[in-house]
Design a protein around this motif. Structure first.
Motif, short mmCIF file in Angstrom:
data_model
loop_
_atom_site.label_atom_id
_atom_site.label_comp_id
_atom_site.label_asym_id
_atom_site.label_seq_id
_atom_site.Cartn_x
_atom_site.Cartn_y
_atom_site.Cartn_z
N ARG A 1 -1.96 -6.26 -13.53
CA ARG A 1 -2.85 -5.54 -14.43
C ARG A 1 -2.76 -6.10 -15.84
O ARG A 1 -3.76 -6.36 -16.50
N LEU B 1 0.83 -1.21 0.00
CA LEU B 1 0.00 0.00 0.00
C LEU B 1 0.87 1.26 0.00
O LEU B 1 0.58 2.22 -0.72
N ASP C 1 -0.74 7.12 -10.14
CA ASP C 1 -0.95 5.83 -10.79
C ASP C 1 -0.41 5.91 -12.21
O ASP C 1 -0.83 6.77 -12.99
N SER D 1 -3.28 5.62 -15.16
CA SER D 1 -4.31 6.62 -15.41
C SER D 1 -3.83 8.03 -15.10
O SER D 1 -4.51 9.00 -15.44
N GLU E 1 1.88 -4.84 -9.24
CA GLU E 1 0.61 -4.29 -9.70
C GLU E 1 0.57 -4.21 -11.21
O GLU E 1 -0.42 -4.59 -11.84
N ILE F 1 -3.79 9.32 -12.25
CA ILE F 1 -4.55 9.84 -11.11
C ILE F 1 -3.70 9.70 -9.83
O ILE F 1 -3.12 8.64 -9.60
N PRO F 2 -3.61 10.77 -9.03
CA PRO F 2 -2.85 10.65 -7.79
C PRO F 2 -3.57 9.80 -6.75
O PRO F 2 -4.79 9.87 -6.62
N ARG F 3 -2.78 8.96 -6.06
CA ARG F 3 -3.36 8.11 -5.02
C ARG F 3 -2.74 8.46 -3.67
O ARG F 3 -1.52 8.57 -3.56
N PHE F 4 -3.56 8.58 -2.66
CA PHE F 4 -3.11 8.81 -1.27
C PHE F 4 -2.13 9.97 -1.14
O PHE F 4 -1.20 9.92 -0.36
#
Lengths: 501, 147
Positions: free
Chosen positions: A451, A178, A185, A188, A447, A190-193
Motif C-alpha cells: 500500500r 487471505l 482493515d 480504513s 499488504e 472497515i471490518p473484512r470477512f
C-alpha cells in the motif's frame, strides 16, 4: 571488538538463574520432542507460545529457540538408534547412522552427530552475531518496495521447498494471505470477512491457527495411522568415535556447517533443506560414494551439522529485517509481537540485550544439548517405548489451554476446533500447511508495504523494477519459480522428497 | 467424471476455487478504491481472483491427470479429537480448569480404541492435576480453577 563486548553483555543477560533455567528447559523439551516421533518443533513451539506471554521477552525467546535447535539434536538420536527420524531434518541421518549402529558403532555415530551439531551450532551462532548487525545497515536502504520484494521472495522460496505440486503450494500461500486479512482493515477501520462476529474483528488469532493447523490435525492424522514402529533397537556400547571417524567427519562437518548456514539465511530455508543438500554433496564429492548407505560417518556428520547450523542462521532474516523465513521462525515472530516487540532492524539497536542475550543463549544451549544428549542417551531411548495414546490427550489439552489463556476467550477455542478440522482436511488432500502459516504472518506486513509503495509511486507498479534492490530480489524469486518449473529439476526435487514420505 | 473429481488434487482445486469465489464475493461488498488509494477490499479482491485462478488450474490438472484418490477416512479420531476441544471450550468458564481438562482428556481418549477404562480415567486425572499445578499454581495464569 565491538561485537565481542556486545556478546559479553549478552552472556551477562543469560548467565542468571532464570534465563539459564529457560535455556535448559527449551533444549530439554527440544530434545524430548526431537526424540518423540509425531511431535515436531512446530507443534511444541505452538503449544508453549502462550506460556511465553507470561515470561520476560528474553526468557521466552531463549526457550522457544532452544526448542527449535534442540529438536535437531534429538531427531538424530532416534534416527541412528531405531531408524526413525524424530524430525524431518534427520531423515537422511537414518541412512548411514542406523547402518553404523547395526555395525556396532552406534555410540560413535551418536557422538559424531552431537559433536558435529555442537561445532555447527557455535559457528552458525557466530555468523548470526556478526551478520545481523551488518544486515541492519542494509535494512536502512530498504523502502516499502524492497520490503515487498523480500517478502515475495520469502513466500516463493516457501513454495519451492514445499512438498507436492507447485500450484497447490502457491494456492496455500494465497489462502494464507487471505486468512491474514480477516479482521479490521488497519487503514480504513472497515471490518473484512468478519460476518458480523465481534470476536473476529481482531482477526483470526495466530495461536489458534498454528495449533489447529499443526497440533490438532497432526494428532488426528497420527491416530489414523498405526503407531509408528522403528526397526530393531540397537544397544549402545562405546561412545567415543575412533581416530578414523574423526579424520573423516571433521571436513564433512565443516562443509555441512557451511551449507546449512547459507541455506538457513535464505528466505524459505531451514533445517530440513540443509540436511538434504549436505548429504547429497558429501556423496557426490566422496572418493568412495559406495560407502554411503553402508555406514559412512560423513553421512552422519554432514547432515547433522547442516540442520543445526541452518536452525541457528534462519533467525538472521527475522532479527535483522523483521521477516520470518520459515514457519518455525514465523512462530518466533508471533512470540515477539505478543510481547509488543515488532521484529525488525530496530530490535538490535533499541533492545540490544534481547538480541545479544538470544545469541549468547544459543552458545550456552548448544553446550547444554551435548550434556543432555550423550550421557542420558538411554533415558531418551526408553521414551520411544511410550505409546502414542498416552501422549495425544496432553497435546490436545495443552493446545486448548494455550489458546484459551492468550485472550481468556472461549471463542478462540472454537476457532481452534474449526481450524483443526481444516488442517486435517489439508493433510488428507496433501496440501502442505507450512506455507499457509508463513503467509498468514507475513500477509499484513506485505499488504501495508504494498500500500505504501503504491501510494509513494502514485500507483505505478514499475517502482518494483526501477529500484535495484527490489528488482534483484524479484528477479531471484522469478528465477526460483522458473528453476522449479523446469522438468529436469522438478524430477530431482521430487526424488529428494521421495525419501521423506 | 465423478471418479476423476475424487482425486486429492481435484478436491484441493475445488476447495481453493470455493474459497476464492467466497472471499471474492465478500470483497466486492467492501470499498475497493484504486491502486493509489486502496480500499479495504483492494488486496482481498486481488488475492481472491488469484486464488480462484489457481483453484481452476489445480482442479483441471487433478481431474485430467487423476492423482491419488482421497481414501482412509476414519470418523472416530477426527470426531473425538474435535469433540475434546469443544468440551474444553464449553466447560472451562463454567466448571473451572480442573474439571474441564479432566472431561476434555476423557473425551480425547475416545479417539483411540486402545484405551482401557481405568487407564483413561487415571490419565485424565493426572493431566488435570498437572495442568492445574503448572498453569494456575506455578505460572499463575488468570484461569478459574474450580466451579
Amino acid at each position: 571488538m565491538d561485537t565481542l563486548s556486545q556478546l559479553w553483555m549478552g552472556f551477562d543477560q543469560v548467565l542468571v538463574p532464570q534465563n539459564l533455567l529457560f535455556c535448559f528447559l527449551g533444549t530439554l523439551i527440544g530434545t524430548l520432542i526431537g526424540v518423540l516421533p509425531g511431535v515436531g518443533p512446530l507443534v511444541a513451539i505452538a503449544i508453549l507460545l502462550p506460556i511465553t506471554y507470561f515470561l520476560s521477552p528474553l526468557a521466552g525467546l531463549i526457550m522457544l529457540s532452544g526448542i527449535y535447535y534442540g529438536a535437531q539434536y534429538g531427531g538424530s538420536t532416534t534416527a541412528i538408534l531405531v531408524r526413525l527420524p524424530g524430525e524431518n531434518s534427520s531423515i537422511v541421518t537414518c541412512i548411514d547412522g542406523y547402518e553404523m549402529a547395526r555395525q556396532g558403532r552406534a555410540g560413535a555415530a551418536l557422538a559424531v552427530a552431537a559433536l558435529a551439531s555442537l561445532f555447527a551450532g557455535c559457528v552458525a551462532t557466530l555468523i548470526l552475531a556478526i551478520l545481523s548487525p551488518l544486515l541492519i545497515e542494509l535494512a536502512l536502504l530498504f523502502g516499502p518496495p524492497e520490503y515487498c520484494a523480500l517478502m515475495v521472495l520469502g513466500l516463493v522460496a516457501a513454495v519451492v521447498i514445499a512438498q507436492g505440486p507447485i500450484d497447490k503450494a502457491l494456492a496455500m500461500i494465497v489462502l494464507g494471505l487471505l486468512v491474514g486479512s480477516i479482521g479490521t482493515d488497519v487503514n480504513s477501520g472497515i471490518p473484512r470477512f468478519t460476518f458480523g462476529v465481534p470476536a473476529l474483528m481482531d482477526g483470526i488469532g495466530f495461536i489458534p491457527l498454528a495449533m489447529g493447523v499443526f497440533a490438532m490435525s497432526e494428532v488426528i492424522k497420527s491416530l489414523e495411522d498405526p503407531e509408528a514402529r522403528g526397526a530393531g533397537m540397537v544397544t549402545v556400547k562405546r561412545l567415543w568415535p575412533s581416530a578414523e571417524d574423526f579424520r573423516r567427519s571433521w571436513p564433512a562437518a565443516m562443509r555441512g556447517t557451511a551449507i546449512g548456514s547459507s541455506l538457513g539465511i535464505l528466505p524459505g530455508g531451514g533445517a530440513y533443506l540443509g540436511s538434504f543438500v549436505a548429504y547429497a554433496l558429501e556423496k557426490r564429492i566422496s572418493a568412495a560414494p559406495e560407502r554411503f548407505g553402508a555406514g559412512a560417518v560423513e553421512g552422519v556428520a554432514a547432515p547433522e551439522s547442516a540442520n543445526n547450523a541452518a536452525a541457528q542462521t534462519s533467525f538472521i532474516p527475522l532479527l535483522s529485517l523483521g521477516i520470518p523465513g520459515n514457519a518455525v521462525i514465523a512462530l518466533m515472530a508471533g512470540a515477539m509481537m505478543m510481547q509488543g516487540i515488532q521484529p525488525g532492524p530496530q530490535v538490535i539497536t533499541t533492545r540490544p540485550e534481547l538480541f545479544w542475550g538470544l545469541v549468547a543463549s544459543m552458545f550456552v544451549g548448544n553446550v547444554m544439548l551435548v550434556i543432555i544428549n550423550l550421557p542420558l542417551i538411554r533415558i531418551w531411548v526408553m521414551l520411544l517405548k511410550v505409546p502414542y495414546r498416552l501422549l495425544y490427550p496432553a497435546v490436545i489439552v495443552f493446545a486448548c489451554i494455550g489458546t484459551y489463556t492468550v485472550g481468556n476467550n472461549t471463542f478462540d477455542v472454537f476457532v481452534l476446533m474449526v481450524l483443526g478440522l481444516l488442517g486435517y482436511l489439508f493433510l488428507k488432500l496433501d496440501c502442505e500447511p507450512a506455507p499457509l502459516l508463513l503467509a498468514f504472518v507475513v500477509g499484513p506486513l506485505l499488504e501495508e508495504n504494498f500500500r505504501r509503495a503504491m501510494h509513494l509511486s502514485r500507483g505505478s507498479l514499475s517502482v518494483f523494477v526501477e529500484r535495484p534492490i527490489s528488482a534483484g530480489l524479484l528477479l531471484a524469486a522469478l528465477t526460483l519459480i522458473v528453476i522449479v518449473a523446469l522438468p529436469g529439476i522438478r524430477r530431482g526435487r521430487d526424488r529428494v522428497f521421495e525419501g521423506s514420505s | 467424471m465423478m471418479k476423476a473429481l475424487r482425486s486429492k488434487d481435484a478436491l484441493s482445486g475445488l476447495l481453493f476455487l470455493a474459497a476464492g469465489l467466497l472471499s471474492g464475493a465478500l470483497s466486492l461488498g467492501l470499498p475497493i478504491g484504486d491502486r493509489i488509494r486502496m480500499g479495504a477490499g483492494y488486496t482481498p479482491l486481488a488475492l481472491s481472483i488469484v486464488l480462484t485462478g489457481l483453484g481452476l488450474i489445480v482442479l483441471a490438472r487433478g481431474a485430467l491427470n487423476g492423482s491419488a484418490p482421497l481414501t482412509g477416512w476414519h470418523a472416530r479420531p477426527v470426531s473425538f479429537v474435535l469433540a475434546s476441544a469443544l468440551m474444553f471450550g464449553l466447560t472451562v468458564e463454567r466448571t473451572g480448569l480442573f474439571l474441564s481438562v479432566f472431561l476434555a482428556a476423557l473425551t480425547a481418549a475416545g479417539a483411540s480404541p486402545a484405551w482401557r477404562r481405568l487407564e483413561a480415567v487415571s490419565l485424565a486425572a493426572g493431566l488435570a492435576i498437572f495442568s492445574s499445578l503448572l498453569f494456575v499454581m506455578l505460572l499463575r495464569l488468570p484461569i478459574k480453577l474450580w466451579p
